[in-house]
Design a protein around this motif. Structure first.
Motif, PDB file in Angstrom:
ATOM      1  N   GLU A  64       4.345  -0.037   5.128  1.00 11.23           N
ATOM      2  CA  GLU A  64       4.029  -0.764   4.031  1.00 11.23           C
ATOM      3  C   GLU A  64       2.645  -1.449   3.921  1.00 11.23           C
ATOM      4  O   GLU A  64       2.135  -1.800   4.871  1.00 11.23           O
ATOM      5  N   LYS A  66       2.007  -3.711   0.918  1.00  9.80           N
ATOM      6  CA  LYS A  66       2.053  -4.902   0.198  1.00  9.80           C
ATOM      7  C   LYS A  66       1.625  -6.018   1.076  1.00  9.80           C
ATOM      8  O   LYS A  66       1.058  -7.013   0.461  1.00  9.80           O
ATOM      9  N   ARG A 121     -10.470  -1.817  -4.328  1.00  7.47           N
ATOM     10  CA  ARG A 121      -9.426  -0.638  -4.468  1.00  7.47           C
ATOM     11  C   ARG A 121      -8.352  -0.866  -3.396  1.00  7.47           C
ATOM     12  O   ARG A 121      -7.306  -0.498  -3.786  1.00  7.47           O
ATOM     13  N   ASP A 124      -6.331  -3.647  -5.123  1.00  8.31           N
ATOM     14  CA  ASP A 124      -5.429  -3.217  -6.097  1.00  8.31           C
ATOM     15  C   ASP A 124      -4.054  -2.307  -5.525  1.00  8.31           C
ATOM     16  O   ASP A 124      -2.946  -2.346  -5.776  1.00  8.31           O
ATOM     17  N   ALA A 125      -4.394  -1.626  -4.663  1.00  7.75           N
ATOM     18  CA  ALA A 125      -3.437  -0.644  -3.858  1.00  7.75           C
ATOM     19  C   ALA A 125      -2.298  -1.265  -3.147  1.00  7.75           C
ATOM     20  O   ALA A 125      -1.174  -1.216  -3.175  1.00  7.75           O
ATOM     21  N   ALA A 128      -0.097  -3.030  -5.550  1.00  4.56           N
ATOM     22  CA  ALA A 128       1.147  -2.028  -6.127  1.00  4.56           C
ATOM     23  C   ALA A 128       1.636  -1.266  -5.024  1.00  4.56           C
ATOM     24  O   ALA A 128       2.634  -0.714  -5.400  1.00  4.56           O
ATOM     25  N   GLY A 129       1.528  -1.667  -3.827  1.00  6.45           N
ATOM     26  CA  GLY A 129       2.171  -1.054  -2.632  1.00  6.45           C
ATOM     27  C   GLY A 129       2.036   0.437  -2.782  1.00  6.45           C
ATOM     28  O   GLY A 129       3.020   1.297  -2.250  1.00  6.45           O
ATOM     29  N   ASP A 130       0.816   1.083  -2.978  1.00  8.55           N
ATOM     30  CA  ASP A 130       0.546   2.407  -3.095  1.00  8.55           C
ATOM     31  C   ASP A 130       0.059   2.741  -1.831  1.00  8.55           C
ATOM     32  O   ASP A 130      -1.099   2.518  -1.749  1.00  8.55           O
ATOM     33  N   LYS A 131       0.756   3.266  -0.947  1.00  5.18           N
ATOM     34  CA  LYS A 131       0.201   3.812   0.432  1.00  5.18           C
ATOM     35  C   LYS A 131      -0.863   4.624   0.209  1.00  5.18           C
ATOM     36  O   LYS A 131      -1.805   4.764   1.283  1.00  5.18           O
ATOM     37  N   GLU A 132      -0.824   5.839  -0.490  1.00  9.37           N
ATOM     38  CA  GLU A 132      -1.772   6.680  -0.553  1.00  9.37           C
ATOM     39  C   GLU A 132      -3.051   6.217  -0.919  1.00  9.37           C
ATOM     40  O   GLU A 132      -4.294   6.686  -0.471  1.00  9.37           O
ATOM     41  N   ALA A 133      -2.909   5.348  -1.963  1.00  7.75           N
ATOM     42  CA  ALA A 133      -4.363   4.836  -2.645  1.00  7.75           C
ATOM     43  C   ALA A 133      -4.908   3.751  -1.467  1.00  7.75           C
ATOM     44  O   ALA A 133      -6.112   3.792  -1.208  1.00  7.75           O
TER      45      ALA A 133
END
Ligand code: HEC
Length: 158
Positions: A64, A66, A121, A124-125, A128-133
């Motif tokens: 995770e 976040k 970045r 932001d990632a 958003a909880g965006d693991k790849e970003a």
């Protein structure tokens, strides 16, 4: 959190100095000695290394991201503060800052801005909880540290 404390301590110093003289607070670099500026930036750099390092396990394991929203926000603030912590006249013994910083000021500041962009970045990632970003921004942030150090930081003596 720890970076926020560093910044808060600098603000306290400014406030304390202002209340002693009765003068309006001036920019920190004028109130702090060159030695204090070097100590502050070295502390911030070390803390940023700790923050970035704390992401590695999650990035490697696909965990995770976040929970990193807060600390990555502090990395953005730190990146934005870097230029002001390298005023001319602070290439002291005990500092690893190379004199080339002040001969290439615009490029040094651009390297700090590149780090700020990568940190933004990351933040932001994380939000958003965006693991790849997050993983991509993590690599970019590490590259931004190295991109500046390769040119402007002397080899550590220790
Ligand atoms: C814009 C340039 C720049 C960027 C970006 C930058 N650094 Fe630094 N860093 C320096 C310079 C210059 C020094 C030497 C400062 C001194 O000793 O006065 C330094 C010193 C350090 C130190 C040694 C601190 C100490 O205790 O003496 C560490 C650790 C460090 N950086 C980690 C990082 C990490 C991790 C990143 C990225 C997350 C990073 N730096 C990004 C320029 C940069």
């Amino acid at each position: 959190m720890r970076i926020a404390i560093t910044v808060g301590a600098a603000a306290l110093l400014v406030a304390a100095a202002a209340s002693q003289t009765g003068a309006k607070p001036k920019p920190a670099a004028r109130l702090l000695s060159a030695e204090q500026v070097v100590a502050a930036r070295q502390a911030g750099m070390g803390l940023s290394a700790g923050v970035l390092g704390s992401y590695k396990g999650a990035v490697d394991a696909g965990g995770e991201v976040k929970p990193f929203a807060f600390s990555s926000r502090q990395l953005v603030k730190w990146a934005n503060a870097i230029p002001s912590l390298f005023p001319a006249g602070t290439a002291l013994p005990g500092s690893e800052a190379k004199p080339s910083i002040w001969a290439n000021r615009a490029d040094f500041d651009a390297k700090a801005a590149a780090f700020a962009a990568a940190a933004t970045r990351l933040n932001d990632a994380a939000k958003a909880g965006d693991k790849e970003a997050f993983a991509a921004a993590f690599r970019d942030a590490g590259g931004a540290c190295k991109g500046c150090h390769d040119l402007y930081r002397a080899e550590p003596a220790h």
